[in-house]
Design an enzyme around this catalytic site. Structure first.
Site, short mmCIF file in Angstrom:
data_model
loop_
_atom_site.label_atom_id
_atom_site.label_comp_id
_atom_site.label_asym_id
_atom_site.label_seq_id
_atom_site.Cartn_x
_atom_site.Cartn_y
_atom_site.Cartn_z
N ASP A 26 11.31 -17.14 1.93
CA ASP A 26 11.94 -17.72 3.13
C ASP A 26 13.45 -17.70 3.02
O ASP A 26 14.16 -17.52 4.01
CB ASP A 26 11.50 -19.19 3.31
CG ASP A 26 10.06 -19.27 3.82
OD1 ASP A 26 9.49 -18.20 4.13
OD2 ASP A 26 9.52 -20.39 3.88
N GLY A 66 4.35 -11.53 8.89
CA GLY A 66 5.30 -11.13 9.94
C GLY A 66 5.43 -12.21 11.00
O GLY A 66 6.53 -12.40 11.57
N GLU A 98 5.86 -3.96 11.67
CA GLU A 98 4.58 -3.28 11.82
C GLU A 98 3.56 -4.14 11.11
O GLU A 98 3.57 -4.26 9.88
CB GLU A 98 4.62 -1.87 11.23
CG GLU A 98 3.37 -1.09 11.53
CD GLU A 98 2.61 -0.72 10.29
OE1 GLU A 98 1.42 -1.12 10.21
OE2 GLU A 98 3.17 -0.08 9.40
N ASN A 112 0.81 -1.23 0.00
CA ASN A 112 0.00 0.00 0.00
C ASN A 112 0.84 1.28 0.00
O ASN A 112 0.37 2.33 -0.44
CB ASN A 112 -1.01 0.00 1.15
CG ASN A 112 -0.36 -0.08 2.52
OD1 ASN A 112 0.81 -0.41 2.64
ND2 ASN A 112 -1.13 0.23 3.54
N TYR A 113 2.08 1.19 0.51
CA TYR A 113 3.01 2.32 0.44
C TYR A 113 4.37 1.78 0.02
O TYR A 113 5.33 1.81 0.81
CB TYR A 113 3.11 3.03 1.80
CG TYR A 113 1.91 3.88 2.16
CD1 TYR A 113 1.90 5.25 1.90
CD2 TYR A 113 0.79 3.32 2.75
CE1 TYR A 113 0.79 6.02 2.24
CE2 TYR A 113 -0.31 4.07 3.08
CZ TYR A 113 -0.31 5.43 2.82
OH TYR A 113 -1.40 6.20 3.15
N ASP A 130 0.00 -10.95 8.39
CA ASP A 130 0.35 -12.18 9.12
C ASP A 130 1.71 -12.78 8.73
O ASP A 130 2.28 -13.55 9.50
CB ASP A 130 -0.72 -13.26 8.86
CG ASP A 130 -2.00 -12.91 9.58
OD1 ASP A 130 -1.98 -11.93 10.37
OD2 ASP A 130 -3.01 -13.59 9.35
N ARG A 189 -5.22 1.29 4.32
CA ARG A 189 -4.15 1.89 5.11
C ARG A 189 -4.13 1.20 6.46
O ARG A 189 -5.19 0.95 7.04
CB ARG A 189 -4.39 3.39 5.30
CG ARG A 189 -4.33 4.19 4.02
CD ARG A 189 -4.97 5.57 4.18
NE ARG A 189 -4.40 6.33 5.26
CZ ARG A 189 -5.11 6.76 6.31
NH1 ARG A 189 -6.40 6.48 6.42
NH2 ARG A 189 -4.53 7.46 7.26
N CYS A 190 -2.93 0.91 6.94
CA CYS A 190 -2.88 0.25 8.26
C CYS A 190 -3.46 1.17 9.32
O CYS A 190 -3.94 0.71 10.35
CB CYS A 190 -1.45 -0.15 8.59
SG CYS A 190 -0.27 1.16 8.34
N THR A 191 -3.44 2.48 9.07
CA THR A 191 -3.95 3.45 10.03
C THR A 191 -5.42 3.81 9.79
O THR A 191 -5.95 4.69 10.46
CB THR A 191 -3.12 4.74 9.97
OG1 THR A 191 -3.01 5.12 8.60
CG2 THR A 191 -1.73 4.56 10.55
#
Ligand code: G3H
Length: 473
Positions: A230, A249, A264, A169-170, A247, A297-299
């Site tokens: 991986d 992460g 994040e 997204n960014y 996920d 957006r994550c925000t």
């Protein structure tokens, strides 16, 4: 056009090259990965499918370059970063065009992403010179039972090779938010951009190339996750991983070796609205905060927790504003554009279907054309619905009516994600207390969540409530 002008050398036929050792290269695999335009749903670009052998070489190159870079004076590192920032801003148009075509970012937002990225790179250069220019001096008699017989000098040293993995997204801004700090601090980088957004990221990397950074300091590999994903995260040459995404992460943290991880991961950003809130301000903040870039957006506000007594009035105001949003192509700078992939659209549809079966109130008719999902507010959502907890990452927003502030705080804190949150009330004392009680990274008062300004704290967010970090009250 992408891959033309100063960017001509990054293209080989119709496939974008990968970057290592200061040069643009074609993979020996002879294979490419297609990038699907979310709007047309046909192949827009192709990038190299790098091999594991190529990754090995890239890691070696990055390691060698880092040793020299660590000895390069801070002011020289800063000078190059400022140069890269200026080139990035000069080249905003072709890079923004990639963002429009690859991730359907509305045209104006795409330009903003590139410009703010240039500003962030410059800021990292400035701030780095200040922070890294300072060390600490300790004396031994400051600790009980010790004499003044020893002195200690500390300074900050680089980690080594940083593996940077930004999200779709960014792909430019969240790449430079890793590249800027890493480089000024004397590290080298291997960037693995997301598939959607890879071409914008390759253009951004070329701006660093044009700025004249030493060979091997910045590298960018593209390819299939199944082949090199991986392999990269488990690579012994990596000294730190900086990842932004979902996920994946969790998988990375399980597979990575004993290296520092900066992560994040998702957000179910809660918006708590009290009875005394300015409802016009709340409605415009919800529409901006929940629906800009189609909620990807994550925000973004991902759940509205509103006091029952003002819920009807608020929902009416939000609906009036949603009716005015433009829906369509990113080239036309529409407010709502297609979501990034068909599977994202299918996931969002799954959440909507679940909410329908469990009888949420649909404030608009659910409408989808390909990857384009029309804005939808779901009222009377209950905790047994998936959308109360899961992140749609699309233009669909649930409203949960609450009967007490505690209920709202409880829902916020029961979520697995604690990235950002916001609270709307005219009572500043209450706002601060609620903000303190919300287990989120940051809380905005009477304003929608947002990451910017880009130098504000915006850091680790583990997807488990026990590990949520509070960065700011
Ligand atoms: O998706 C995550 C971005 O860092 C959000 O940035 O709040 O400025 O849109 P933004």
């Amino acid at each position: 056009m992408a891959g033309s002008g100063v960017f001509a050398e990054i293209l080989d036929g119709d496939v974008f090259k990968y970057y290592t050792d200061g040069a643009w290269k074609t993979s020996s695999s002879g294979k490419s990965v297609p990038i699907i335009n979310p709007t047309t749903r046909s192949t827009q670009y192709k990038v190299q499918a790098c091999t594991q052998e190529e990754v090995n070489k890239v890691m070696e190159t990055a390691k060698t370059a880092q040793k020299l870079w660590a000895k390069t004076p801070l002011w020289k590192r800063a000078e190059l970063l400022h140069k890269a920032a200026a080139i990035l801003k000069e080249q905003k148009a072709p890079i923004a065009e990639c963002l429009v075509k690859e991730i359907a970012k509305p045209a104006k937002d795409a330009v903003t992403e590139v410009v703010r990225s240039g500003d962030l790179v410059s800021y990292c250069a400035e701030e780095g010179v200040r922070i890294l220019g300072e060390g600490k001096f300790l004396v031994s008699d400051s600790f009980p039972g010790n004499e003044r017989s020893k002195y200690c000098l500390t300074s900050k040293i680089p980690l080594g090779v940083i593996l940077a993995i930004p999200p779709f997204n960014y792909p430019v801004n969240l790449a430079v938010s890793k590249i800027g700090p890493a480089l000024i601090a004397g590290n080298s980088l291997v960037l693995k951009p997301p598939t959607q957004g890879a071409v914008a990221a390759l253009h951004m990397v070329h701006c660093f190339h044009l700025a004249g950074f030493p060979k091997g300091l910045i590298n960018c590999v593209t390819g299939r996750g199944s082949e090199i994903g991986d392999f990269l995260t488990m690579h012994p040459g990596v000294d730190c991983i900086s990842f932004t995404g979902g996920d994946t992460g969790i998988a990375i943290s399980k597979k990575a070796g004993m290296v520092p991880l900066q992560m994040e991961l998702g957000g179910k950003d809660a918006c708590i609205i009290l009875e005394d809130a300015d409802l016009d301000l709340v409605a415009s903040s919800i529409v901006k905060g929940g629906f800009s870039y189609s909620g990807q957006r994550c925000t973004a506000i991902k759940v509205v927790l509103v006091m029952e007594s003002v819920a009807d009035a608020l929902v009416e105001k939000v609906n009036a504003k949603l009716a005015k949003l433009t829906v369509g192509a990113p080239e036309d700078d529409c407010d709502i554009t297609p979501v990034v992939t068909e599977s994202s659209a299918n996931f969002i549809e799954g959440l909507v279907t679940d909410a329908k079966q469990k009888e949420a109130t649909f404030c608009q008719e659910y409408k989808r054309e390909g990857n384009l999902i029309y804005p939808l507010l779901l009222d009377n959502v209950r905790p047994d619905m998936r959308i109360a907890w899961e992140e749609p990452f699309g233009p669909v927003l649930p409203v949960i009516r609450i009967n007490s502030v505690e209920e709202g705080i409880h829902h916020c804190n029961a979520s697995n994600f604690g990235l950002q949150g916001c609270v709307f009330t005219r009572d500043i004392n209450k706002a601060i207390l609620i903000g303190d009680a919300m287990e989120t990274g940051t809380v905005q008062i009477n304003s929608a969540p947002a990451r910017g300004p880009d130098h504000f704290p915006f850091q680790v967010n583990f997807p488990t409530p026990l590990l949520k970090k509070k960065l700011m009250p």
